[in-house]
Write an enzyme that holds these catalytic residues in place. Structure first.
Site, PDB file in Angstrom:
ATOM      1  CG  ASP A 153      -2.075   2.201   6.883  1.00 29.06           C
ATOM      2  OD1 ASP A 153      -2.454   2.025   5.263  1.00 29.06           O
ATOM      3  OD2 ASP A 153      -2.562   3.439   7.049  1.00 29.06           O
TER       4      ASP A 153
ATOM      5  CG  ASP B 188      -1.886   8.006   0.607  1.00 33.93           C
ATOM      6  OD1 ASP B 188      -1.094   7.718   0.032  1.00 33.93           O
ATOM      7  OD2 ASP B 188      -3.468   8.236   0.380  1.00 33.93           O
TER       8      ASP B 188
ATOM      9  CG  ASP C 201      -1.542   1.554   1.838  1.00 38.21           C
ATOM     10  OD1 ASP C 201      -2.332   1.444   0.250  1.00 38.21           O
ATOM     11  OD2 ASP C 201      -1.952   1.957   2.892  1.00 38.21           O
TER      12      ASP C 201
END
Length: 273
Positions: A215, A11, A9
Site C-alpha cells: 500500500d 502494515d 506487505d
C-alpha cells in the site's frame, strides 16, 4: 503449469492501518495454506516483531524483514540453497546490506544540516505515541539489525539532499508510511523478492508467478517487479503510482479486506478456487 508465490506487505496491507488487525484476511490466508501456496511476508518490521506475529498468523513460510534487508528461511522448509547463508538457529538468513550501527554512525553529524529524529534516539514511549503500538511491540520495533528509521520533519528537497550525501557510502533512504528508512543500497523489497523467486524456481520444473501486495511508497519496487502487482487501498494516503505498470490491480476495500479480495480473485483467475 505455473507455481504461485505471494509476497505481502504488512502494515496497511495484511494488517489494518489503524488497528493492526488481520481478521478479515484469515479465510484467504487459510486458502493459501490449503493449496500449499507460499505467502512470503515482505515488511519494514524487524525479525523480533515477526517472531510473535508469525505465531498469531500461523505463518510457516520464508519472510523478509526491514524493507528487504534480509530474508529468513525456516530450516524446516527444506529448500535446497546453493549459496552459503548465515545460520540463525531455526532459520537460514540472507542479508543484503550493512549493519544498523554503521548507518547510525554515518548520520551522526547530519542533524546539524537536516531536521530528523532516529529510532536510536527515541524511547519506546515516544514510539508508542507516534505509532499506536503496544509497549511490547514498540520495544520489538526498536530492535533493528539492518535499518534505522527516522521521523523526517524536514522538506522533501532536504530528504533528497541527504540521499545524495549518503549515496557514495552505499546507503539509501526509503520513505514508508510513517518513517524514512536508512538502509544499504541493495536492501530493497524487490531485490529480496526476486532472490527468493529464483530460489523457488530452482526447486520446481514449473514457472513461478509472483503476486505482490502493498500500500505504500516503499512497496513500489516490489510491486513493479511482480508478475501480478496489487495496490491495497489505504485510508490515510493516495494509492502509490506503479511506474510502467498499467496492469496493476487496485483493491476496492482497504487493508486486510482488500487483501483478501485480491487473493480470492487470483485464486479464481488461476483456476485454483
Amino acid at each position: 503449469m505455473t507455481t504461485l508465490l505471494i509476497f505481502t506487505d504488512l502494515d496497511g496491507t495484511l494488517l489494518d492501518h489503524h488497528t493492526y488487525s488481520f481478521k478479515p484476511a484469515l479465510a484467504a490466508l487459510q486458502s493459501l495454506k490449503t493449496f500449499s501456496i507460499p505467502c512470503v511476508i515482505n515488511t519494514s518490521k524487524t525479525f523480533v516483531e515477526l517472531v510473535s506475529l508469525r505465531q498469531e498468523l500461523n505463518h510457516q513460510d520464508a519472510f523478509i524483514v526491514e524493507n528487504g534487508s534480509a530474508v529468513y528461511i525456516p530450516k524446516n522448509l527444506a529448500l535446497s540453497i546453493d549459496e552459503t547463508l548465515e545460520d540463525c538457529g531455526e532459520y537460514w538468513r540472507k542479508s543484503f546490506g550493512p549493519r544498523r550501527d554503521e548507518l547510525i554512525e554515518l548520520t551522526n553529524d547530519k542533524q546539524e544540516q537536516y531536521t530528523f529524529r532516529r529510532f536510536s534516539e527515541m524511547t519506546w514511549q515516544e514510539l508508542v505515541s507516534i505509532t499506536g503500538l503496544s509497549e511490547e511491540n514498540a520495544k520489538q520495533a526498536m530492535q533493528r539489525e539492518f535499518t534505522e528509521p527516522m521521523v523526517w520533519t524536514d522538506s522533501n528537497l532536504a530528504l533528497n539532499a541527504l540521499r545524495d550525501d549518503l549515496a557514495p557510502f552505499g546507503v539509501q533512504i526509503q520513505k514508508g508510511g510513517r518513517f524514512a528508512h536508512l538502509m544499504g543500497e541493495h536492501c530493497d523489497k524487490a531485490n529480496a523478492m526476486l532472490w527468493l523467486k529464483e530460489l523457488y524456481e530452482q526447486q520446481s520444473d514449473e514457472d513461478v508467478t509472483t503476486m505482490a501486495l502493498g500500500d505504500g511508497e516503499n512497496d513500489i519496487g516490489m510491486l513493479s517487479k511482480a508478475d501480478i502487482p496489487v495496490v491495497i487501498r489505504s485510508p490515510v494516503h493516495a494509492p502509490p503510482e506503479i511506474p510502467n505498470r498499467c496492469d496493476a490491480w487496485l483493491s476496492d476495500a482497504y487493508g486486510p479486506e482488500g487483501w483478501a479480495q485480491a487473493i480470492n480473485k487470483v485464486l479464481i483467475q488461476q483456476g485454483i478456487l
